[in-house]
Write a protein that holds these residues in place. Structure first.
Motif, PDB file in Angstrom:
ATOM      1  N   ASP A  55      31.729  10.986 -88.790  1.00 52.11           N
ATOM      2  CA  ASP A  55      32.525   9.890 -89.352  1.00 52.11           C
ATOM      3  C   ASP A  55      33.018  10.187 -90.765  1.00 52.11           C
ATOM      4  OD1 ASP A  55      32.030   8.612 -87.017  1.00 52.11           O
ATOM      5  OD2 ASP A  55      30.679   7.091 -87.830  1.00 52.11           O
ATOM      6  N   VAL A  56      32.121  10.632 -91.631  1.00 51.07           N
ATOM      7  CA  VAL A  56      32.484  10.895 -93.028  1.00 51.07           C
ATOM      8  C   VAL A  56      31.889  12.230 -93.450  1.00 51.07           C
ATOM      9  CG1 VAL A  56      32.386  10.107 -95.412  1.00 51.07           C
ATOM     10  CG2 VAL A  56      32.519   8.431 -93.572  1.00 51.07           C
ATOM     11  N   SER A  57      32.711  13.062 -94.010  1.00 51.57           N
ATOM     12  CA  SER A  57      32.275  14.356 -94.517  1.00 51.57           C
ATOM     13  C   SER A  57      33.154  14.709 -95.703  1.00 51.57           C
ATOM     14  CB  SER A  57      32.385  15.431 -93.428  1.00 51.57           C
ATOM     15  OG  SER A  57      31.983  16.686 -93.912  1.00 51.57           O
ATOM     16  N   GLY A  58      32.714  15.660 -96.485  1.00 51.16           N
ATOM     17  CA  GLY A  58      33.553  16.076 -97.605  1.00 51.16           C
ATOM     18  C   GLY A  58      32.809  16.920 -98.606  1.00 51.16           C
ATOM     19  N   ASN A  59      33.487  17.205 -99.683  1.00 53.77           N
ATOM     20  CA  ASN A  59      32.880  17.977-100.752  1.00 53.77           C
ATOM     21  C   ASN A  59      33.629  17.725-102.048  1.00 53.77           C
ATOM     22  OD1 ASN A  59      35.211  19.563 -99.858  1.00 53.77           O
ATOM     23  ND2 ASN A  59      34.408  21.194-101.163  1.00 53.77           N
ATOM     24  N   ALA A  60      32.957  17.992-103.154  1.00 52.78           N
ATOM     25  CA  ALA A  60      33.556  17.939-104.486  1.00 52.78           C
ATOM     26  C   ALA A  60      33.114  19.194-105.218  1.00 52.78           C
ATOM     27  CB  ALA A  60      33.112  16.685-105.231  1.00 52.78           C
ATOM     28  N   TYR A  61      34.027  19.830-105.948  1.00 59.44           N
ATOM     29  CA  TYR A  61      33.717  21.111-106.567  1.00 59.44           C
ATOM     30  C   TYR A  61      34.367  21.224-107.936  1.00 59.44           C
ATOM     31  CZ  TYR A  61      38.367  22.014-104.647  1.00 59.44           C
ATOM     32  OH  TYR A  61      39.696  21.918-104.339  1.00 59.44           O
ATOM     33  N   ASN A 120      22.850  22.705 -97.606  1.00 61.80           N
ATOM     34  CA  ASN A 120      23.876  21.824 -97.044  1.00 61.80           C
ATOM     35  C   ASN A 120      24.248  20.658 -97.951  1.00 61.80           C
ATOM     36  OD1 ASN A 120      23.926  23.342 -94.576  1.00 61.80           O
ATOM     37  ND2 ASN A 120      22.069  22.238 -93.949  1.00 61.80           N
ATOM     38  N   ARG A 121      23.887  20.746 -99.233  1.00 61.09           N
ATOM     39  CA  ARG A 121      24.212  19.678-100.167  1.00 61.09           C
ATOM     40  C   ARG A 121      24.823  20.196-101.474  1.00 61.09           C
ATOM     41  NH1 ARG A 121      24.572  16.799 -96.689  1.00 61.09           N
ATOM     42  NH2 ARG A 121      23.423  14.897 -96.148  1.00 61.09           N
ATOM     43  N   LEU A 122      24.211  21.171-102.101  1.00 64.30           N
ATOM     44  CA  LEU A 122      24.677  21.637-103.409  1.00 64.30           C
ATOM     45  C   LEU A 122      24.642  23.153-103.451  1.00 64.30           C
ATOM     46  CD1 LEU A 122      25.655  20.821-106.227  1.00 64.30           C
ATOM     47  CD2 LEU A 122      23.251  20.831-106.968  1.00 64.30           C
ATOM     48  N   GLN A 123      25.810  23.746-103.724  1.00 59.01           N
ATOM     49  CA  GLN A 123      25.941  25.199-103.754  1.00 59.01           C
ATOM     50  C   GLN A 123      26.417  25.655-105.127  1.00 59.01           C
ATOM     51  OE1 GLN A 123      29.440  27.255-101.948  1.00 59.01           O
ATOM     52  NE2 GLN A 123      27.945  28.208-100.570  1.00 59.01           N
ATOM     53  N   LEU A 124      25.802  26.701-105.625  1.00 62.00           N
ATOM     54  CA  LEU A 124      26.200  27.340-106.882  1.00 62.00           C
ATOM     55  C   LEU A 124      26.824  28.682-106.545  1.00 62.00           C
ATOM     56  CD1 LEU A 124      26.023  27.623-110.069  1.00 62.00           C
ATOM     57  CD2 LEU A 124      23.824  28.763-109.656  1.00 62.00           C
ATOM     58  N   THR A 175      47.781  42.000-117.566  1.00 58.16           N
ATOM     59  CA  THR A 175      46.933  41.812-116.385  1.00 58.16           C
ATOM     60  C   THR A 175      45.536  41.415-116.847  1.00 58.16           C
ATOM     61  OG1 THR A 175      46.467  44.191-116.366  1.00 58.16           O
ATOM     62  CG2 THR A 175      48.188  43.394-114.879  1.00 58.16           C
ATOM     63  N   ARG A 176      44.745  40.903-115.917  1.00 55.41           N
ATOM     64  CA  ARG A 176      43.419  40.415-116.267  1.00 55.41           C
ATOM     65  C   ARG A 176      42.420  41.562-116.398  1.00 55.41           C
ATOM     66  NH1 ARG A 176      44.888  36.766-112.063  1.00 55.41           N
ATOM     67  NH2 ARG A 176      45.470  34.718-112.880  1.00 55.41           N
ATOM     68  N   GLY A 177      41.564  41.442-117.395  1.00 52.99           N
ATOM     69  CA  GLY A 177      40.453  42.367-117.549  1.00 52.99           C
ATOM     70  C   GLY A 177      39.207  41.807-116.886  1.00 52.99           C
ATOM     71  N   ARG A 178      38.045  42.100-117.476  1.00 52.87           N
ATOM     72  CA  ARG A 178      36.795  41.567-116.918  1.00 52.87           C
ATOM     73  C   ARG A 178      36.722  40.070-117.185  1.00 52.87           C
ATOM     74  NH1 ARG A 178      33.398  43.914-119.986  1.00 52.87           N
ATOM     75  NH2 ARG A 178      33.126  45.812-118.749  1.00 52.87           N
ATOM     76  N   ASN A 179      36.463  39.305-116.128  1.00 51.14           N
ATOM     77  CA  ASN A 179      36.359  37.864-116.269  1.00 51.14           C
ATOM     78  C   ASN A 179      35.226  37.323-115.419  1.00 51.14           C
ATOM     79  OD1 ASN A 179      38.655  36.638-117.993  1.00 51.14           O
ATOM     80  ND2 ASN A 179      39.727  38.157-116.735  1.00 51.14           N
ATOM     81  N   TYR A 180      34.718  36.165-115.817  1.00 48.45           N
ATOM     82  CA  TYR A 180      33.578  35.543-115.155  1.00 48.45           C
ATOM     83  C   TYR A 180      33.955  34.136-114.693  1.00 48.45           C
ATOM     84  CZ  TYR A 180      31.246  39.195-117.869  1.00 48.45           C
ATOM     85  OH  TYR A 180      30.885  40.391-118.430  1.00 48.45           O
ATOM     86  N   LYS A 181      33.421  33.738-113.533  1.00 45.00           N
ATOM     87  CA  LYS A 181      33.603  32.382-113.035  1.00 45.00           C
ATOM     88  C   LYS A 181      32.274  31.834-112.556  1.00 45.00           C
ATOM     89  CE  LYS A 181      38.452  32.078-111.697  1.00 45.00           C
ATOM     90  NZ  LYS A 181      39.410  31.763-110.616  1.00 45.00           N
ATOM     91  N   LEU A 182      32.092  30.549-112.768  1.00 47.51           N
ATOM     92  CA  LEU A 182      30.883  29.866-112.329  1.00 47.51           C
ATOM     93  C   LEU A 182      31.296  28.516-111.767  1.00 47.51           C
ATOM     94  CD1 LEU A 182      27.760  30.215-112.324  1.00 47.51           C
ATOM     95  CD2 LEU A 182      27.739  28.887-114.450  1.00 47.51           C
ATOM     96  N   GLY A 183      30.728  28.140-110.606  1.00 48.69           N
ATOM     97  CA  GLY A 183      31.148  26.892-109.986  1.00 48.69           C
ATOM     98  C   GLY A 183      30.044  26.193-109.229  1.00 48.69           C
ATOM     99  N   LEU A 184      30.258  24.904-109.008  1.00 49.23           N
ATOM    100  CA  LEU A 184      29.357  24.073-108.217  1.00 49.23           C
ATOM    101  C   LEU A 184      30.151  23.407-107.103  1.00 49.23           C
ATOM    102  CD1 LEU A 184      27.144  22.241-110.890  1.00 49.23           C
ATOM    103  CD2 LEU A 184      26.337  23.859-109.163  1.00 49.23           C
ATOM    104  N   ASN A 185      29.556  23.334-105.922  1.00 51.87           N
ATOM    105  CA  ASN A 185      30.189  22.690-104.775  1.00 51.87           C
ATOM    106  C   ASN A 185      29.185  21.723-104.154  1.00 51.87           C
ATOM    107  OD1 ASN A 185      31.933  22.016-102.704  1.00 51.87           O
ATOM    108  ND2 ASN A 185      31.485  23.837-101.486  1.00 51.87           N
ATOM    109  N   PHE A 186      29.502  20.433-104.222  1.00 48.72           N
ATOM    110  CA  PHE A 186      28.625  19.395-103.674  1.00 48.72           C
ATOM    111  C   PHE A 186      29.181  18.936-102.343  1.00 48.72           C
ATOM    112  CE2 PHE A 186      27.758  14.755-103.287  1.00 48.72           C
ATOM    113  CZ  PHE A 186      26.402  14.855-103.029  1.00 48.72           C
ATOM    114  N   LEU A 187      28.365  18.996-101.272  1.00 44.07           N
ATOM    115  CA  LEU A 187      28.790  18.626 -99.932  1.00 44.07           C
ATOM    116  C   LEU A 187      28.109  17.341 -99.492  1.00 44.07           C
ATOM    117  CD1 LEU A 187      28.208  21.997-100.004  1.00 44.07           C
ATOM    118  CD2 LEU A 187      29.421  21.790 -97.852  1.00 44.07           C
ATOM    119  N   PHE A 188      28.829  16.525 -98.753  1.00 45.30           N
ATOM    120  CA  PHE A 188      28.251  15.278 -98.243  1.00 45.30           C
ATOM    121  C   PHE A 188      28.785  14.983 -96.844  1.00 45.30           C
ATOM    122  CE2 PHE A 188      31.993  14.276-100.769  1.00 45.30           C
ATOM    123  CZ  PHE A 188      32.714  13.429 -99.955  1.00 45.30           C
TER     124      PHE A 188
END
Length: 645
Positions: A166-172, A608-612, A632-645
């Motif tokens: 019925d309801v699913s989703g995520n926020a990141y 199944n809820r919170l991913q880093l 052009t891009r050199g060395r770069n870093y990314k960090l993220g969170l993904n919350f699933l429901f």
């Protein structure tokens, strides 16, 4: 990148490979892969006579933090120039030595294009990879099924679908640095965030998705003390589906995409002139679509209907008048593709349909006023494809399209694609010969340099290849050799006596040839390694920003609560050119080869809820150029969170 670093990396990779091979004894499940690009209806990839590159949802998850252009540029035979440059840098699509106008792009079965552009092409920067479910890339002339523009390849994009519950989703949210090879800022200057809510209630499915991206911290043009440029994007997607019964269903969608960025002047040999913060670009896209499907006893019937409007506003510095010139463009497109699959028996079916396309545009600036009433055309194309899948390994895909254009008349294209799978050998051999056409754009016909006498550009591609699955289907190897010829190529001519300019069809034939090969070894359900190599050789007239040799190697490991990925890419030297205002002449240059190493990791903080997840791109901080005069891009870093429901 020093030799010591390479040696350490190679040793670590070899150790990891050996450990994974010994410690993970899980069986690999070889599920049948389904593709749609070569028939417009789902069928097993094993029965296809084409090597169709499939980028799955799992593949996209393992490439988190990468743009759509960067993901596509790792496919064999595909070079997306600009994917490693500033986010606002325009992109060049070079599939099998072709250009942007020779690549057809479809989203959920509907063609997308900018009717007001110089070429009938689509800007992939408008899309967020976070809203995409999967991508199929089919190379070679494919106008029989996909019409104009499908000369060197088709990029078939499927947006994310609704979940069954019925309801699913995520926020990141993702934050990252934005450095060239000679800067080392540690503050976050690349932001990406969004959410999706979707589900299915009784017979109705729904999806609402929002994404936004903001990037700063880097100048588009290369030079000392240049001002930082900015890039922002907003994507809104809404889908609603209704399943009346097991036979009838339909889906409607609407989406809004906007990109806004500053950009620098073209490189002209005088570095100080390239930096400019007065140049701005705003592109807004509105798309709607209606996709009904009906299944009956002997087949399926579908309609892919869509309409879109793209508005572009450019403010560009006029150095001669010491002012800022404003340019306004609007392009509208309507597409209705009605097609039917009819099964004669279990081995033979035919796909027949008719596609209607309508384009119009406007252009307004200080020098030109192109009205919609005088800049429009339409196409009406009936087509048919017959597919035969025998019970002894022989498969055949053959078809034709009759293109009728409101301005230049008629055009016929066709394809012939046999393949054979040996019964006692793990080997499938494939061959094909297909033709394609590219209709002149509205700008080329009716713009300030328009020529109403233009006729379509024509392409033909011959292919020969094989695919083999070994070691209980854990090892997959394929290779394709191709030869492509194009005629009636669009060009630009300036009369040396009166300097009058216009678009023309160039006499003669230009050729491109090459080899594409891929290998993938699934050691287990948790660990796989693969790669691809592309050799492309084109004539001098086509040879700009096209690497002769290109290769990718990737390693993916899935541990108990996460994934780890490592990717290596080599791009050979390329030819480029620029107009040198010092000597009033075009100068040719060679851009050096480069190699990149990227890595991603994800970890389920709450299953199944919170991913880093995190990513490091250009780990060895390689200094290189994609286009002369641009960063052009050199060395770069990314960090993220993904919350699933």
């Amino acid at each position: 990148m020093n030799k010591k670093s390479i040696s350490i990396g190679a040793f670590a990779l070899a150790t990891f490979f050996s450990y994974a091979q010994k410690s993970d004894s899980l069986k690999t499940n070889n599920l049948k892969v389904v593709v749609v690009s070569d028939t417009k209806f789902a069928q097993s990839k094993e029965k296809s006579g084409k090597i169709i590159e499939l980028i799955t949802a799992q593949d996209l998850e393992q490439k988190q933090g990468q743009s759509l252009a960067a993901v596509l540029s790792q496919v064999a035979g595909v070079e997306i120039n600009g994917n490693q440059s500033f986010g606002g840098k325009n992109l060049g699509y070079y599939i099998r030595g072709g250009r942007n106008r020779q690549t057809a792009i479809y989203i959920d079965g509907v063609p997308v294009t900018d009717a007001s552009g110089i070429n009938l092409e689509y800007d992939l920067r408008l899309l967020s990879v976070d809203q995409i479910e999967k991508i199929e890339v089919m190379k070679g002339a494919s106008s029989t099924l996909y019409g104009t523009g499908a000369a060197t390849g088709v990029i078939n994009i499927t947006m994310k679908k609704s979940a069954i519950k019925d309801v699913s989703g995520n926020a990141y949210i993702t934050m990252g640095t934005q450095n060239t090879s000679y800067t080392s800022k540690t503050s976050a200057q690349d932001f990406n965030q969004g959410f999706s809510v979707n589900g299915t209630v009784n017979k109705i499915s729904y999806m609402t998705s929002l994404n936004s991206t903001e990037t700063k911290g880097m100048s588009e043009a290369a030079g000392e003390n240049f001002e930082e440029d900015t890039f922002s994007r907003v994507n809104v997607l809404q889908k609603i589906g209704f399943k009346a019964n097991d036979q009838l269903s339909f889906e409607v969608f609407g989406n809004y995409d906007r990109i806004k960025n500053t950009f620098d002047n073209s490189f002209d040999g005088i570095i100080a002139n390239a930096d400019d913060l007065n140049n701005t670009s705003l592109s807004e896209q509105f798309r709607i679509g209606f996709l009904p499907k009906y299944n009956y006893n002997k087949g399926e019937f579908a309609i892919n209907a869509g309409a879109s409007t793209i508005n572009r506003k450019l403010n560009i510095t006029n150095t001669w008048a010491n002012s800022i010139d404003a340019y306004n463009y609007t392009g509208r497109t309507i597409s209705v593709d009605a097609f039917n699959k009819y099964l004669f028996n279990n081995q033979l079916f035919v796909v027949a349909g008719t596609q209607y396309l309508y384009f119009d545009m406007t252009q307004k600036d200080a020098y030109t006023d192109v009205a919609r009433e005088g800049a429009k055309f339409n196409l009406l194309d009936p087509y048919a494809t017959l597919v035969y899948n025998s019970d002894f390994g022989f498969n055949l895909n053959v078809g034709s399209r009759f293109n009728t254009h409101s301005e230049y008349g008629n055009q016929v294209v066709y394809n012939f694609n046999p393949s054979f799978s040996f019964e006692n050998l793990p080997l499938k051999v494939m061959a094909s010969y297909s033709t394609a056409f590219i209709t002149p754009s509205l700008y080329q016909l009716y713009g300030p340099y328009g020529n109403s006498e233009l006729t379509p550009e024509e392409n033909a591609t011959a292919e020969l290849g094989f695919e083999s699955q070994l070691l209980d289907k854990k090892l997959t190897i394929n290779a394709v050799g191709f030869y492509r010829a194009e005629e009636n190529t669009f060009g630009f001519y300036t009369n040396p006596s009166n300097f009058a300019s216009n678009y023309i069809n160039i006499d003669g034939t230009y050729n491109a040839k090459g080899i594409e090969t891929s290998i993938r070894y699934n050691l287990s359900e948790r660990f796989n390694i693969g790669g691809n190599y592309t050799f492309t050789q084109v004539e001098n007239q086509l040879n700009r920003l096209i690497p002769k040799h290109k290769g990718n190697v990737d390693l993916n490991y899935k541990f108990k609560r996460g994934t780890f990925g490592l990717n290596y890419q080599f791009v050979d030297k390329r030819s480029d050119a620029y107009y040198d205002s010092n000597i009033w002449a075009t100068q040719s240059v060679n851009l050096a080869a480069y190699q990149l190493v990227n890595s991603t990791i994800s970890y389920d903080l709450l299953p199944n809820r919170l991913q880093l997840f995190g990513a490091v791109t250009n780990i060895f901080n390689e200094e290189f150029q994609e286009v002369i005069g641009y960063n052009t891009r050199g060395r770069n870093y990314k960090l993220g969170l993904n919350f699933l429901f």
